[in-house]
Each structure stands twice: as C-alpha cells, then as structure tokens.
Design an enzyme around this catalytic site. Structure first.
Site, PDB file in Angstrom:
ATOM      1  N   GLU A  23      10.213 -26.885  13.801  1.00  0.00           N
ATOM      2  CA  GLU A  23       9.313 -25.792  14.105  1.00  0.00           C
ATOM      3  C   GLU A  23      10.071 -24.476  14.118  1.00  0.00           C
ATOM      4  O   GLU A  23      11.249 -24.427  14.461  1.00  0.00           O
ATOM      5  CB  GLU A  23       8.653 -26.028  15.466  1.00  0.00           C
ATOM      6  CG  GLU A  23       7.648 -27.153  15.375  1.00  0.00           C
ATOM      7  CD  GLU A  23       7.375 -27.807  16.704  1.00  0.00           C
ATOM      8  OE1 GLU A  23       8.151 -27.607  17.652  1.00  0.00           O
ATOM      9  OE2 GLU A  23       6.378 -28.522  16.786  1.00  0.00           O
ATOM     10  N   CYS A  61      12.251 -17.282  16.090  1.00  0.00           N
ATOM     11  CA  CYS A  61      13.098 -18.333  16.653  1.00  0.00           C
ATOM     12  C   CYS A  61      13.200 -19.438  15.599  1.00  0.00           C
ATOM     13  O   CYS A  61      12.178 -19.935  15.117  1.00  0.00           O
ATOM     14  CB  CYS A  61      12.431 -18.844  17.930  1.00  0.00           C
ATOM     15  SG  CYS A  61      13.244 -20.259  18.653  1.00  0.00           S
ATOM     16  N   CYS A 117      18.468 -33.078  18.169  1.00  0.00           N
ATOM     17  CA  CYS A 117      19.700 -32.490  18.714  1.00  0.00           C
ATOM     18  C   CYS A 117      20.502 -33.591  19.381  1.00  0.00           C
ATOM     19  O   CYS A 117      19.939 -34.474  20.035  1.00  0.00           O
ATOM     20  CB  CYS A 117      19.365 -31.393  19.725  1.00  0.00           C
ATOM     21  SG  CYS A 117      20.838 -30.587  20.390  1.00  0.00           S
ATOM     22  N   CYS A 148      20.399 -32.453  26.473  1.00  0.00           N
ATOM     23  CA  CYS A 148      20.098 -31.760  27.732  1.00  0.00           C
ATOM     24  C   CYS A 148      18.776 -32.323  28.287  1.00  0.00           C
ATOM     25  O   CYS A 148      17.798 -32.420  27.540  1.00  0.00           O
ATOM     26  CB  CYS A 148      19.974 -30.268  27.505  1.00  0.00           C
ATOM     27  SG  CYS A 148      21.412 -29.568  26.679  1.00  0.00           S
ATOM     28  N   CYS A 151      15.214 -30.497  28.041  1.00  0.00           N
ATOM     29  CA  CYS A 151      14.846 -29.925  26.752  1.00  0.00           C
ATOM     30  C   CYS A 151      14.128 -30.938  25.877  1.00  0.00           C
ATOM     31  O   CYS A 151      14.658 -32.019  25.604  1.00  0.00           O
ATOM     32  CB  CYS A 151      16.103 -29.436  26.045  1.00  0.00           C
ATOM     33  SG  CYS A 151      15.777 -28.874  24.372  1.00  0.00           S
ATOM     34  N   CYS A 177      10.523 -21.717  25.152  1.00  0.00           N
ATOM     35  CA  CYS A 177      11.860 -22.293  25.003  1.00  0.00           C
ATOM     36  C   CYS A 177      11.928 -23.732  25.501  1.00  0.00           C
ATOM     37  O   CYS A 177      11.387 -24.060  26.541  1.00  0.00           O
ATOM     38  CB  CYS A 177      12.839 -21.437  25.799  1.00  0.00           C
ATOM     39  SG  CYS A 177      14.510 -22.013  25.689  1.00  0.00           S
TER      40      CYS A 177
HETATM   41  S1  SF4 Z   1      18.924 -27.156  25.098  1.00  0.00           S
HETATM   42 FE1  SF4 Z   1      17.969 -28.705  23.708  1.00  0.00          FE
HETATM   43  S2  SF4 Z   1      18.326 -27.952  21.636  1.00  0.00           S
HETATM   44 FE2  SF4 Z   1      19.742 -26.817  23.012  1.00  0.00          FE
HETATM   45  S3  SF4 Z   1      21.646 -28.020  23.002  1.00  0.00           S
HETATM   46 FE3  SF4 Z   1      20.428 -28.806  24.722  1.00  0.00          FE
HETATM   47  S4  SF4 Z   1      19.258 -30.573  23.849  1.00  0.00           S
HETATM   48 FE4  SF4 Z   1      20.015 -29.342  22.121  1.00  0.00          FE
END
Ligand code: SF4
Length: 392
Positions: free
Chosen positions: A102, A138, A145, A149, A152, A369
């Site tokens: 996206e 963005c 990823c 995290c 996220c 975000c």
């Molecule tokens: S915040 Fe999300 S996109 Fe960014 S490094 Fe951490 S897991 Fe990856």
C-alpha cells in the site's frame, strides 16, 4: 546536484537507470549522450512512458524505443483505491508476481502540520502553493517486514520480499499521477510497509532517483527514511547522502528491556548504540531527527517514561512525534486518553524537547501509521494480526 553514491547496485529495470546509465545504453545505438538525460526526464519528471510522446527525440529513436520496448512501463498497477473524508487516498498496488503493498497520499491540512518546517512553508508559498495543495506520500520498501515490532500491522506476516528500486519509485510516479491539478507532491516518507534500511541498496538507488534534479527533483530534506534503528545502515545513509536525507527513528520505548520486548531489533542494536549513532549523524544546521514514539496505554505512557525520553535524547538534535496507537485487529493494545497524550507531550516539552502529537489522518481507510497491513483483493485482511502479549 544529484548524489553520487558509491556501490549502488546495478539497475535491474529501465526505470532505475540514471541519466548517465540511459546515455550509456543509448550510446550502444549510436545516440549522443544528451539523449539519455532527455529520456530520463520524460520518465521521471513528466511521467511519460510512451516514446511516441517524447517529442524532443528524433522519430527514429522514438520508433526504436517502442520497437524494443526499452522503457518497460511501470512494474505495478493499482488494484484498489480508497479515498477518506479528509482526502487522504490509499492505493493498494500489485506487482507482477501478484504481491501487494500500500501507498498513501496525505494532503497537508489547511493549517500547516506542526512537523512542517518554516523554510519548507516559505518555499511552498514562493511557489504559490496553498498548504492544502501540498501532499505527502507514504511509500513501502518491502512486502511485509522482518523486524517484527509487536505494535505494527505491517510486520505481522513477516518479510515476503524486498522491493526493487523500480517498484519503490513507481509508487511515487503512480501516486503523483493521482493528484488533482491544484496539488503538488512535496514530501515522500518511507513509512509504509517494510524497514527501508533492511533493503539498503534499492532504497539508496530510489533516493538518488527521486531527488535527481533532472527527474522528480524532490528536495533531500523532504524525503524521510524512517527506521527501527539499524545502526550500520544509518551510518551508511549518513555517509552516502552527507546527512541530507531526513531521518526518523521508531523509538517507542526508553529502556532496553521495554524496547526489546516490543521491537526485537533493539536486542541487536540497543538504545546506547542507537543514540550514539544519532549523535554522529551529520545533520545540516537547523534540521532535526524525528523521534517517533507510539503511545501505548499502560506500556510506555508513564510520566517517568517522558522524563527518561528527555534524558535519553540529551545531545541529539531531535523532535518527538507522539503517535497515539491506532487500533489494530485482534490486539489488546490501545492509546491513552486524549488528556493522557497531551500530558505526556507537555512533560517532554517541559524537559526542553519539542514534541508534537500526530493527528489521525485517513483512519477511515486504515491508512494511519502502522496500519499498512496486507489486504486481499476483496478488501478483507489477507492475514490476521496476532494477539499481542505485551506487559509493562
Ligand atoms: S514498525 Fe513495522 S514496518 Fe517498521 S520496522 Fe517495525 S515491523 Fe517493520
């Protein structure tokens, strides 16, 4: 002046070629060097991919570019387009292998965003642009990823693959083509799906392309790389771009124990190493590193956390951007109350560090975000986010 970055990976798609690489290619056809710059500008400055429209090229060259399909076209297509009530637009784009990411177009509010620097506003005014005409895009740098995290949505499915520089730049060319006549793309932020510095070579080439004065010509200070804190790659970015690319750090916690529990990258590059690296980032005068701090109720929103954040950032030219956590599916985590967020901001400011609260933009299309998750073509989430067992 375009940046000359050593050890850039070789182009893998015509969209990745710099003017001099186009010149080298066209020299094989007996064309003079300046043709390379012309072709590059048609693609990157004007978004033209049809050689027939490249009117300053001789007919024989236009014909050969078309015959040999030398331009290749955009390596992605839009499969879904959402527009929120605040004019934020979220595009779901698909690559040739069927994978999606996206990208989001976010217009500045009428009253300028607090993050926007006064010199940026001045240059917009000099160009006759109303604040509401200025758009930030963005973009994503990976499918999924690897950083994991816990707050996220993007990292939930893990890393599927890196994007190429062509796939990164194509998001911007496609995004720009969606703008109204009265809008201008002025800022690009690598805050979509993926950890940009985990895909350093492709991101570095994309940065050179996006800021090239014969192409889109974005100012380096208006292109922001947001990272979870990969220290060697931050140093590499600093060296390759002389500290001119804007930097944002996803910090989110002020002790190693807490940060490691929500951001596994902290086990490899703990806070001491990260902060030392930020202190040596060769930032131009009057610029600051953005520290992103997602406020999670009961996890990192204590007044003592605000004090520790101020102490941690001593000696770093930084501003703190507080992000009240957006709800994500199947998660127990959430934001503190509005008052709680403001109290946290005031405490940081009282410590002498600038702090702002990020407004929710486009949340009715899940474009805020940490919400750039994977969708199926029918609009349902393709992957469910996991339950997040975070305790204080
Ligand atoms: S915040 Fe999300 S996109 Fe960014 S490094 Fe951490 S897991 Fe990856």
């Amino acid at each position: 002046m375009p940046h000359s970055v050593p050890d850039l990976p070789a182009p893998t798609h015509p969209l990745e070629r710099l003017p001099e690489e186009w010149s080298a290619r066209l020299a094989e056809w007996g064309e003079p060097r300046f043709r390379g710059e012309q072709v590059f500008s048609w693609i990157h400055q004007r978004g033209v991919f049809d050689p027939a429209e490249m009117t300053n090229l001789p007919k024989r060259l236009r014909a050969r570019l078309a015959e040999e399909d030398e331009l290749g076209g955009l390596p992605l297509e839009i499969v879904r387009h959402h527009r929120a009530t605040d004019r934020t637009r979220k595009l779901l784009v698909r690559f040739g292998d069927g994978l999606d990411v996206e990208t989001v177009l976010i217009p500045q509010l009428k009253k300028a965003d607090p993050d926007v620097q006064e010199d940026d506003l001045e240059s917009d005014r000099a160009d006759g642009l109303r604040p509401s005409a200025v758009v930030t895009q963005c973009i994503s740098s990976q499918v999924g990823c690897a950083m994991g995290c816990v707050f996220c949505a993007s990292g939930v499915a893990g890393l599927k693959r890196h994007l190429s520089a062509a796939e990164i730049v194509a998001q911007v060319l496609l995004g720009r083509a969606q703008l109204g006549e009265d809008e201008r793309l002025r800022n690009v932020v690598f805050m979509g799906m993926g950890e940009p510095l985990h895909n350093y070579g492709a991101v570095a080439r994309a940065l050179v392309l996006l800021t090239h004065d014969k192409g889109l010509g974005l100012s380096t200070r208006r292109v922001t790389v947001s990272t979870s804190g990969l220290v060697p790659e931050i140093d590499r970015l600093a060296a390759d771009f002389d500290g001119k690319v804007a930097l944002a750090i996803s910090l989110h916690a002020v002790t190693d124990e807490r940060r490691s529990s929500i951001m596994p990258v902290n086990r490899k590059y703990p806070l001491g190493e990260l902060v030392a690296c930020l202190k040596r980032y060769p930032l131009p005068k009057r610029r600051r590193i953005t520290i992103e701090y997602t406020l999670i109720r009961g996890v990192n929103d204590d007044p003592a956390d605000a004090d520790a954040l101020v102490a941690l950032l001593r000696g770093v030219p930084a501003k703190v951007n507080l992000i009240p956590m957006n709800p994500i599916h199947d998660s127990d985590l959430g934001a503190p109350s509005g008052d709680g967020v403001e109290r946290f901001r005031d405490r940081i400011q009282a410590g002498g560090v600038t702090a702002t609260i990020r407004r929710q933009r486009g949340d009715d299309v899940d474009a805020a975000c940490g919400q750039l998750a994977l969708y199926g073509p029918d609009g349902e989430r393709a992957e469910r986010t996991r339950r997040l067992p975070v305790s204080k």
